[in-house]
Design a protein around this motif. Structure first.
Motif, mmCIF file in Angstrom:
data_model
loop_
_atom_site.group_PDB
_atom_site.id
_atom_site.type_symbol
_atom_site.label_atom_id
_atom_site.label_comp_id
_atom_site.label_asym_id
_atom_site.label_seq_id
_atom_site.Cartn_x
_atom_site.Cartn_y
_atom_site.Cartn_z
ATOM 1 N N SER A 150 0.823 -1.222 0.000
ATOM 2 C CA SER A 150 0.000 0.000 0.000
ATOM 3 C C SER A 150 0.854 1.268 0.000
ATOM 4 C CB SER A 150 -1.000 0.030 1.163
ATOM 5 O OG SER A 150 -0.365 0.278 2.411
ATOM 6 N N HIS A 151 2.132 1.151 -0.310
ATOM 7 C CA HIS A 151 3.030 2.288 -0.433
ATOM 8 C C HIS A 151 3.603 2.338 -1.851
ATOM 9 C CE1 HIS A 151 2.968 1.977 3.928
ATOM 10 N NE2 HIS A 151 3.606 3.124 4.043
ATOM 11 N N GLY A 152 3.751 3.545 -2.377
ATOM 12 C CA GLY A 152 4.498 3.751 -3.605
ATOM 13 C C GLY A 152 4.091 2.850 -4.743
ATOM 14 N N ARG A 153 5.096 2.175 -5.328
ATOM 15 C CA ARG A 153 4.875 1.382 -6.527
ATOM 16 C C ARG A 153 4.664 -0.113 -6.276
ATOM 17 N NH1 ARG A 153 9.628 4.516 -9.782
ATOM 18 N NH2 ARG A 153 10.127 5.095 -7.637
ATOM 19 N N THR A 154 4.681 -0.522 -5.001
ATOM 20 C CA THR A 154 4.390 -1.924 -4.703
ATOM 21 C C THR A 154 2.947 -2.247 -5.088
ATOM 22 O OG1 THR A 154 6.040 -2.332 -2.999
ATOM 23 C CG2 THR A 154 3.972 -3.507 -2.760
ATOM 24 N N LYS A 155 2.759 -3.436 -5.662
ATOM 25 C CA LYS A 155 1.439 -3.851 -6.126
ATOM 26 C C LYS A 155 1.022 -5.122 -5.393
ATOM 27 C CE LYS A 155 2.623 -2.096 -10.731
ATOM 28 N NZ LYS A 155 2.852 -2.453 -12.155
ATOM 29 N N SER A 156 -0.178 -5.095 -4.836
ATOM 30 C CA SER A 156 -0.671 -6.278 -4.145
ATOM 31 C C SER A 156 -2.187 -6.214 -4.041
ATOM 32 C CB SER A 156 -0.065 -6.388 -2.735
ATOM 33 O OG SER A 156 -0.490 -5.310 -1.923
ATOM 34 N N GLU A 207 -5.645 -1.406 3.964
ATOM 35 C CA GLU A 207 -4.406 -2.141 4.148
ATOM 36 C C GLU A 207 -3.348 -1.259 4.797
ATOM 37 O OE1 GLU A 207 -2.229 -5.302 1.401
ATOM 38 O OE2 GLU A 207 -1.938 -3.257 0.650
ATOM 39 N N HIS A 208 -3.379 0.036 4.461
ATOM 40 C CA HIS A 208 -2.393 0.967 5.014
ATOM 41 C C HIS A 208 -2.735 1.361 6.451
ATOM 42 C CE1 HIS A 208 0.674 4.166 4.778
ATOM 43 N NE2 HIS A 208 -0.165 4.843 5.536
ATOM 44 N N PHE A 209 -3.957 1.833 6.657
ATOM 45 C CA PHE A 209 -4.320 2.388 7.962
ATOM 46 C C PHE A 209 -4.842 1.336 8.935
ATOM 47 C CE2 PHE A 209 -4.823 6.117 5.119
ATOM 48 C CZ PHE A 209 -3.912 6.959 5.730
ATOM 49 N N GLY A 210 -5.464 0.264 8.411
ATOM 50 C CA GLY A 210 -6.062 -0.727 9.293
ATOM 51 C C GLY A 210 -5.113 -1.306 10.326
ATOM 52 N N PRO A 211 -3.936 -1.812 9.919
ATOM 53 C CA PRO A 211 -3.013 -2.380 10.908
ATOM 54 C C PRO A 211 -2.544 -1.377 11.956
ATOM 55 C CG PRO A 211 -2.461 -3.147 8.714
ATOM 56 C CD PRO A 211 -3.491 -2.069 8.544
ATOM 57 N N MET A 259 -13.511 -6.038 4.265
ATOM 58 C CA MET A 259 -12.913 -5.829 2.948
ATOM 59 C C MET A 259 -13.925 -6.086 1.827
ATOM 60 S SD MET A 259 -9.096 -7.380 3.607
ATOM 61 C CE MET A 259 -8.506 -6.965 1.987
ATOM 62 N N GLU A 260 -14.840 -7.006 2.047
ATOM 63 C CA GLU A 260 -15.899 -7.225 1.064
ATOM 64 C C GLU A 260 -16.757 -5.972 0.923
ATOM 65 O OE1 GLU A 260 -18.128 -10.649 2.125
ATOM 66 O OE2 GLU A 260 -16.486 -12.065 1.738
ATOM 67 N N GLU A 261 -17.065 -5.337 2.054
ATOM 68 C CA GLU A 261 -17.847 -4.100 2.020
ATOM 69 C C GLU A 261 -17.072 -2.976 1.345
ATOM 70 O OE1 GLU A 261 -20.618 -1.143 2.419
ATOM 71 O OE2 GLU A 261 -20.861 -3.327 2.576
ATOM 72 N N LEU A 262 -15.780 -2.886 1.634
ATOM 73 C CA LEU A 262 -14.965 -1.836 1.023
ATOM 74 C C LEU A 262 -14.873 -2.038 -0.491
ATOM 75 C CD1 LEU A 262 -12.042 -1.550 3.614
ATOM 76 C CD2 LEU A 262 -13.909 0.067 3.252
ATOM 77 N N ALA A 263 -14.808 -3.275 -0.932
ATOM 78 C CA ALA A 263 -14.758 -3.546 -2.374
ATOM 79 C C ALA A 263 -16.026 -3.055 -3.054
ATOM 80 C CB ALA A 263 -14.566 -5.039 -2.617
ATOM 81 N N ARG A 264 -17.159 -3.214 -2.393
ATOM 82 C CA ARG A 264 -18.416 -2.717 -2.958
ATOM 83 C C ARG A 264 -18.407 -1.189 -3.028
ATOM 84 N NH1 ARG A 264 -20.570 -7.241 -0.054
ATOM 85 N NH2 ARG A 264 -20.882 -5.991 1.831
ATOM 86 N N ARG A 265 -17.839 -0.555 -2.023
ATOM 87 C CA ARG A 265 -17.761 0.910 -2.022
ATOM 88 C C ARG A 265 -16.868 1.414 -3.153
ATOM 89 N NH1 ARG A 265 -16.620 2.041 4.417
ATOM 90 N NH2 ARG A 265 -18.561 1.161 5.239
ATOM 91 N N GLU A 266 -15.782 0.719 -3.385
ATOM 92 C CA GLU A 266 -14.885 1.123 -4.472
ATOM 93 C C GLU A 266 -15.636 1.194 -5.797
ATOM 94 O OE1 GLU A 266 -11.398 -1.164 -4.978
ATOM 95 O OE2 GLU A 266 -10.433 -0.499 -3.127
ATOM 96 N N ASN A 267 -16.448 0.196 -6.023
ATOM 97 C CA ASN A 267 -17.151 0.115 -7.306
ATOM 98 C C ASN A 267 -18.211 1.203 -7.472
ATOM 99 O OD1 ASN A 267 -15.676 -2.166 -8.031
ATOM 100 N ND2 ASN A 267 -17.133 -3.560 -7.059
#
Length: 408
Positions: A65-71, A221-225, A367-375
């Motif tokens: 969740s930083h810079g150019r890392t992809k996940s 992923e960034h703020f949750g932990p 995360m399932e709920e957040l995925a719906r919000r993204e869309n």
């Protein structure tokens, strides 16, 4: 420059860079972890430093969740997983006994887990800014409100208020405010207006482009932990052998924390005390009156002391040794009282999570709920059109400015 593909459900590709050239086996290596809510671009003074650039290898790593890392965000992700990401990347590159620089909250929490689980990877570790390490942050409810503004805003102004809450919680802002964030998560506090304007607008752009409501999973992923318990107690740190350098603030009356209002004195006292009692060789550099983002506001001070610190621990490079995966899983099993940890795949970074099965299940549902919000995200946030920070030319910042948002 490239990506290291790690196994697991997250299809994680960690971005890395060798800014001074290929790794020289005759030199020790400095590993720069990405700063919290910033990018590796902010660390350029390290590999440009005349006292360092010719004597050390440099490796830069973007955390998830930083810079150019992809996940693909996974519900198992915490800073145990982040530490495993770093350790597995170093093993892939044939590196051990590195000098680790960990600026900001995410890198601090990653670094603590790294020296607990994989001590062979860190010859020294430097923390530029520390945070509450035990239990939950006392202002978790206000953090949650900021998360709501940045992840599910009612409108553009609502999102901008969330960004302001992250960057500048002081009441002295000249911009119209919907919320009085008080002293919740001020990165700069009263030093906000003393910083370079391009830096502020760059950080605001990173926040807007990377952690928008249209990218809610990465934001979580960034703020949750950071909002979760670390799974550690003060006694968990006993036995750390890695030499540690810590930079943090100090108030005039001598209490820790200073103007770090994001993580004030009571929370930092416990963290520093635990490090002092860990048995590690600990060096503390206090910076009177510094804000939470000491890694940005006092970079040259940090760079000078960092150079002295790693030079004092410098020696001929160590031969590569195997990653202590079994011992790492054993440590997690003990600290979490979960014997099932020992049956996990040692080659998968997700195996090193400290989260319980129930916590993982709860996170998966969120995360399932957040995925719906993204869309369903439709807001047009101006900074989304700005150039990515790593694509900046020599001319510096160009584009929509957060600091001038009230004039548009």
């Amino acid at each position: 420059m490239g990506f290291i593909r790690l196994p697991g459900k997250g299809e994680t590709n960690i971005f890395y860079d060798l800014p001074v050239g290929p790794l020289d086996p005759a030199k020790e290596t400095i590993v720069l972890l990405s700063p919290t809510m910033h990018t590796l671009c902010f660390l350029k003074p390290f590999w440009q430093c005349p006292a360092l650039k010719d004597r050390y290898n440099f490796l830069c790593l973007d955390l998830r969740s930083h810079g150019r890392t992809k996940s693909l965000p996974t519900p198992t992700y915490d800073f145990g997983v982040a530490a495993a990401d770093v350790a597995l990347c170093l093993e892939t590159l044939g590196l051990s006994h590195c000098h680790i620089y960990a600026p900001g909250v995410a890198s601090f929490l990653t670094g603590i887990k790294l020296v607990l689980l994989f001590p062979s990877r860190a010859k020294t570790i430097t923390f530029a800014g520390v945070c509450a390490l035990f239990g939950y942050h006392p202002a978790i409810e206000r953090f949650t409100q900021i998360d709501r503004c940045t992840q599910t805003p009612e409108d553009v102004e609502d999102f901008e208020e969330g960004v302001r809450g992250l960057l500048d919680g002081s009441e002295g802002s000249q911009v119209s405010m919907r919320y009085n964030w008080g002293t919740v998560d001020c990165m700069f506090n009263d030093q906000w207006h003393t910083l370079d304007k391009d830096m502020i607008d760059t950080i605001a752009t990173i926040l807007t482009k990377t952690y928008t409501p249209g990218n809610s999973l990465a934001s979580r992923e960034h703020f949750g932990p950071m909002r979760m318990s670390s799974g550690l107690e003060p006694e968990s740190l006993v036995g750390i052998t890695t030499p540690i350098l810590v930079f943090h603030s100090l108030t005039q009356d001598g209490s820790k924390g200073g103007k770090d209002v994001a993580h004030p004195p009571p929370t930092l006292d416990e963290t520093i005390s635990a490090l002092q009692n860990s048995g590690a060789q600990l060096t503390i550099q206090v910076i009177p009156g510094a804000p939470h983002t000491v890694d940005l506001t006092h970079l040259l001070y940090i760079l000078n002391h960092f150079t002295e610190f790693i030079d004092s621990h410098s020696s001929a490079p160590h031969p590569e040794i195997s990653l202590e995966t079994h011992q790492a899983l054993s440590t997690i099993s003990y600290l979490t009282s979960n014997p099932k940890v020992m049956s996990r795949d040692p080659n998968c970074p997700d195996s090193y999570t400290f989260l319980s099965d129930m916590a993982i299940e709860t996170e998966a549902m969120l995360m399932e709920e957040l995925a719906r919000r993204e869309n369903s995200f439709t807001l047009d946030l101006p900074a989304l059109k700005n150039t990515d920070v790593w694509d900046y030319g020599d001319g510096g910042f160009e584009g929509w400015r957060f600091t001038e948002r009230d004039s548009y």
